[in-house]
Each structure stands twice: as C-alpha cells, then as structure tokens.
Design an enzyme around this catalytic site. Structure first.
Site, PDB file in Angstrom:
ATOM      1  N   ASP A 269      72.981 -89.011  35.313  1.00 36.27           N
ATOM      2  CA  ASP A 269      72.118 -87.851  34.978  1.00 36.27           C
ATOM      3  C   ASP A 269      71.473 -87.547  36.199  1.00 36.27           C
ATOM      4  O   ASP A 269      70.910 -88.431  37.136  1.00 36.27           O
ATOM      5  CB  ASP A 269      71.268 -88.367  33.947  1.00 36.27           C
ATOM      6  CG  ASP A 269      71.852 -88.634  32.434  1.00 36.27           C
ATOM      7  OD1 ASP A 269      72.880 -87.945  32.249  1.00 36.27           O
ATOM      8  OD2 ASP A 269      71.461 -89.363  31.858  1.00 36.27           O
TER       9      ASP A 269
ATOM     10  N   ASP B 296      76.756 -83.570  29.190  1.00 42.36           N
ATOM     11  CA  ASP B 296      75.623 -83.733  28.283  1.00 42.36           C
ATOM     12  C   ASP B 296      75.371 -82.003  27.732  1.00 42.36           C
ATOM     13  O   ASP B 296      75.460 -81.937  26.336  1.00 42.36           O
ATOM     14  CB  ASP B 296      74.318 -84.244  28.395  1.00 42.36           C
ATOM     15  CG  ASP B 296      74.436 -85.738  28.877  1.00 42.36           C
ATOM     16  OD1 ASP B 296      75.487 -86.417  28.277  1.00 42.36           O
ATOM     17  OD2 ASP B 296      73.553 -86.133  29.690  1.00 42.36           O
TER      18      ASP B 296
END
Length: 159
Positions: free
Chosen positions: A117, A133
């Site tokens: 991330d 995502d």
C-alpha cells in the site's frame, strides 16, 4: 461481437493490473526506506506500507485464506463475464474492474505475503491503500449502482 468485447475487457484487466503492479514497484523502490512524498500537499501523500490483512489490516496473517478466496472470486467473476452471462456492458465492465483489482492484490499476497500500500489520504484519518484497492472499490460502487438502476428498470417494466 462477444469476442471483441472479451478482448477489450481482458486488455482492460491487464492494463489496470499492470498499472497497479508498476506503482507498487516504485513504492517499494523509493518509499520502503520509510520516506514519504507529498503528492498533493495536505491531501495525499505516498507512504509505503505492508498489509498482511485486508482493508484496515483486518484479519492479518490469513494470507492463504485471502489467496484462496481471491482466486475463487476472480475465477467465478471471469467465468460470469466471459461466458456471456452479462446482459449489460455496465455490469460487464464493473466486474472486470473488480477482477483487475483482485488480481493486483493477489499477485502481492502470492509473491510477498502482504499487499503493498502507498496512497495515504492526509486530509482525514484513513487507511493507506493502492491502485488495486481503488479498482475493487470503484468496480464495487459501479456494480451496486448498476444493480440499483437495474432493479428500478425492472420495477418500472413490471408496472
């Protein structure tokens, strides 16, 4: 007609997945040392994070369960769209975007044991996330909007 639609959808899935993986590569290369980069000052920073769970790091450590569920979901979704079960282009593309996001995070889990991330909203307290995502979220929102639209359309037809 279906063959052309399938080819374009496959290309879209590959491009979104590739974009996700390329951005994660750069995040690992330039941000894994703990540095942070202002993308839009006061709104979004790029900061490296490793997520072994799902959204907001829930269920951390369940790597193989996530891999199995993601594979099953992607295979079922791909079968649904490529077996010509979709009666709407909107539905077709929504599911394709979800598949692309699922594949992006599946690749991370399979190769690294975690999801990379790097997108951090700084204007509010929120989880760090990635392009995959975003794809899953936007595809899911589009899917829900389609289902609502379709149910109203059917309701109106039944009147």
């Amino acid at each position: 007609m279906h063959k052309k639609k399938h080819i374009w959808c496959a290309i879209m899935i590959i491009l979104i997945t590739a974009f996700d993986q390329i951005t994660k590569f750069f995040a690992q290369k330039y941000l894994a040392d703990g540095s942070s980069v202002h993308f839009i000052k006061g709104i979004v920073d790029f900061r490296y994070a490793e997520n072994t769970g799902m959204a907001f790091s829930l269920f951390s450590g369940a790597r193989w369960i996530f891999i199995a569920i993601t594979i099953a979901a992607c295979v079922l979704a791909a079968w649904y769209i490529f077996a010509n079960k979709c009666n709407s282009l909107w539905l077709y593309w929504s599911i394709g975007v979800i598949i692309a996001g699922g594949l992006g995070n599946l690749i991370d889990r399979a190769f690294y044991g975690f999801v990379v991330d790097f997108i951090e909203p700084t204007f509010m307290n929120f989880a760090v996330f990635n392009i995959a995502d975003c794809a899953v979220t936007l595809g899911a929102v589009s899917l829900v909007l389609y289902l609502v639209y379709d149910s109203f359309k059917k309701e109106k037809k039944d009147e």
